[in-house]
Scaffold this motif. Structure first.
Motif, short mmCIF file in Angstrom:
data_model
loop_
_atom_site.label_atom_id
_atom_site.label_comp_id
_atom_site.label_asym_id
_atom_site.label_seq_id
_atom_site.Cartn_x
_atom_site.Cartn_y
_atom_site.Cartn_z
N ALA A 1 0.74 -1.31 0.08
CA ALA A 1 0.31 0.07 0.04
C ALA A 1 0.83 1.11 -0.06
CB ALA A 1 -0.83 -0.13 1.18
N ALA A 2 2.14 1.17 0.65
CA ALA A 2 2.77 2.36 0.74
C ALA A 2 3.43 2.60 -0.60
CB ALA A 2 3.74 2.36 2.03
N SER A 3 3.83 1.46 -1.12
CA SER A 3 4.37 1.70 -2.65
C SER A 3 3.32 2.10 -3.65
CB SER A 3 5.06 0.11 -2.80
OG SER A 3 5.92 -0.19 -2.23
N THR A 41 1.50 4.74 -3.33
CA THR A 41 1.20 5.93 -3.31
C THR A 41 2.27 6.43 -4.36
OG1 THR A 41 2.97 5.90 -1.42
CG2 THR A 41 0.68 5.84 -0.79
N THR A 42 3.30 5.76 -4.66
CA THR A 42 4.24 6.36 -5.78
C THR A 42 3.51 6.27 -7.13
OG1 THR A 42 5.56 4.24 -6.11
CG2 THR A 42 6.09 5.56 -4.40
N PRO A 76 -0.04 9.21 -6.76
CA PRO A 76 0.13 10.33 -5.84
C PRO A 76 -0.83 11.01 -5.37
CG PRO A 76 1.57 10.56 -7.85
CD PRO A 76 0.55 9.41 -8.01
N THR A 88 -2.98 9.83 -3.09
CA THR A 88 -4.24 8.78 -2.77
C THR A 88 -3.71 8.49 -1.17
OG1 THR A 88 -4.39 7.92 -5.00
CG2 THR A 88 -5.37 6.65 -3.08
N VAL A 89 -4.91 8.61 -0.50
CA VAL A 89 -4.61 8.06 1.05
C VAL A 89 -5.38 6.63 1.20
CG1 VAL A 89 -5.09 8.72 3.45
CG2 VAL A 89 -4.63 10.29 1.75
N PHE A 90 -4.56 5.63 1.41
CA PHE A 90 -5.05 4.49 1.89
C PHE A 90 -5.35 4.19 3.27
CE2 PHE A 90 -2.51 3.93 -1.88
CZ PHE A 90 -3.21 3.47 -2.74
N THR A 136 -9.09 2.95 -0.28
CA THR A 136 -8.84 4.15 -0.24
C THR A 136 -9.65 5.22 0.60
OG1 THR A 136 -10.11 4.91 -2.21
CG2 THR A 136 -7.87 4.11 -2.65
N ASP A 137 -9.47 6.49 0.75
CA ASP A 137 -10.10 7.36 1.80
C ASP A 137 -11.58 7.60 0.96
OD1 ASP A 137 -8.99 8.78 -0.29
OD2 ASP A 137 -8.33 10.22 0.98
#
Length: 476
Positions: A9-11, A13-14, A17, A19-21, A42-43
């Motif tokens: 999930a952190a990967s 975000t690249t 860009p 996006t909040v998980f 996602t949010d």
């Protein structure tokens, strides 16, 4: 070591860009360990699928998946009756590639658990037929692999040569495969757009309000190319119970020309996966892989001993297909069975069909011989020849003009009809008074007139036949 869902999930975000998980969980895809996968939310309450390759092989496949999904434009997707994952974002390359696609909600079934009967199997067959019906231009335009039937055959030949060179494949198996390779009819097929490695677990299903399953999406597009449609059906070797129903659903949904040896090629490709596994282990120097492949090949050799991929009795099948095509169409109520026009024929039903046709042909031949051999009537068949009939008085056998046989003049049909109907008095005694006035005749039943006409035509035809027989001369 597999990456955790949080790392994936952190990967992501690249690749997406901004996006909040809010959460992530492991996604099991039956991908053979090629990818690390997770479902992330996602949010804005969307669920997406995040993938990263687990090794070099996975990196190649993930890159191919991304390329194929980009090739499926909105226009192409509109041709399909189901959804295809859409690329939402990606980043990196090689082993660090991150691919994010939308998630198609539904369930999947492993091949070994696919049940027979209506429902799942025909739906999956229909979905594969829809993929194979896509225009080949979408693959050519994007530079994806395109293989003709002859190129596919050459690929198989090279694989067999490499497997044979290892010295670990039994002679029986090599003979079996090379014999199939030499059957020209096996390789006469029309190339189509294929997934290149689909299984039932590549198909996403959902149930409608009545509990009937239907396909809502297809995954695993990494092998998108133009090639042999049988490649996408080789997995049916792992689902023997449902194979017939998948093929029936495939044939019913497809609009391509029937491929009579589709099943045989699919079976060959399934067996060659063991040879491919052996070659992979041999080239990589992995002894454990080679030993595993050899064990599988030995078990396969025991299971197919004495069998052939393309049966020797195929000529009977060809004859039956020719007979079916020669039968004139008959208008009958109800649904017309066109299963013989497809590759999904039933071998047992076909053998019964052949037996009936052979008996019918034998009976027709025996009758023809009995009718032609007038000099030696066939007592076994009980055939009655014209020469055995009493010759009418006054008939000149050398005459060249038709001779009117006794009792078969032009008035004979009408006389016979009058005798059958009886005199007016007889009709009054049996069916009531017969009205012969003009008013009654004007309201005559048209159906009765048609019957009388048919009888007269039949009698006239019989009279003409007897005339021809009566002047046919001495037997040759």
């Amino acid at each position: 070591m597999a990456r955790s869902p949080l790392i994936l999930a952190a990967s992501a975000t690249t690749a997406l860009p901004g996006t909040v998980f809010t959460s992530a969980r492991v996604l099991t895809e039956n991908a053979g360990g090629r990818f690390d996968s997770a479902v992330a939310r996602t949010d804005d309450d969307r669920e997406v699928v995040v993938r990263m390759p687990a090794g070099d092989e996975g990196a190649h496949d993930l890159a191919a998946e991304s390329r194929a999904l980009h090739a499926l434009t909105a226009g192409v997707r509109a041709l399909l009756p189901f959804a295809v994952p859409e690329v939402l974002g990606e980043s990196g390359s090689g082993a660090q590639r991150v691919l994010v696609v939308d998630r198609i909600d539904g369930y999947r079934i492993d091949p070994g658990q696919l049940p027979k009967g209506p429902g799942y199997a025909p739906a999956i067959g229909g979905a594969l037929a829809a993929v194979h019906a896509l225009p080949a231009s979408i693959v050519r335009t994007d530079g994806l692999p395109v293989r003709t039937a002859e190129q596919v055959r050459d690929d198989v030949r090279r694989l067999l040569d490499r497997a044979d060179a290892t010295g670990r494949v039994s002679d029986d198996l090599m003979l079996r495969w090379r014999r199939a390779l030499d059957v020209d009819d096996l390789w006469r097929f029309e190339s189509a757009v294929i997934l290149g490695g689909a299984t039932s677990s590549s198909i996403v299903l959902a149930d409608d309000a009545d509990g009937i399953p239907h396909v809502v999406g297809v995954l695993d597009w990494a092998g998108l190319s133009v090639g042999d449609p049988a490649v996408d059906l080789r997995w049916l070797a792992s689902a023997p119970a449902a194979a017939d129903d998948v093929h029936e659903g495939y044939a019913a949904a497809g609009d391509r020309s029937p491929d009579p040896l589709l099943r045989e090629r699919a079976r060959l490709y399934a067996e060659l996966e063991f040879a491919r596994w052996l070659v992979h282990g041999h080239d990589a120097g992995q002894v454990d892989v080679v030993d595993d492949a050899v064990a599988l090949l030995d078990a396969l050799a025991d299971g197919v001993r004495g069998d052939h991929i393309v049966p020797d009795t195929r000529s009977d099948i060809d004859d039956a297909m020719a007979l079916v095509e020669s039968v004139p169409p008959v208008s009958t109520p109800g649904r017309v069975d066109t299963s013989m026009q497809t590759d999904a024929y039933d071998p047992e039903a076909l053998s019964l069909y052949l037996a009936v046709e052979r008996d019918r042909a034998a009976a027709a031949e025996a009758l023809a011989v009995a009718m032609d051999d007038r000099a030696n009537p066939d007592a076994a068949t009980g055939a009655i020849h014209v020469d055995q009939l009493p010759e009418p008085d006054g008939v000149d056998r050398d005459a060249t003009a038709p001779v009117d046989l006794d009792g078969w003049g032009d008035d004979a049909p009408r006389a016979a009809a009058a005798d059958a109907a009886g005199t007016p008095d007889q009709r009054d005694a049996t069916t009531g008074t017969a009205d012969t006035s003009e008013g009654a005749s004007s309201h005559a039943d048209p159906a009765r007139d048609t019957v009388v006409d048919d009888e007269e035509d039949a009698l006239r035809a019989s009279r003409a036949a007897l005339r021809r027989w009566g002047v046919s001369g001495d037997p040759a």
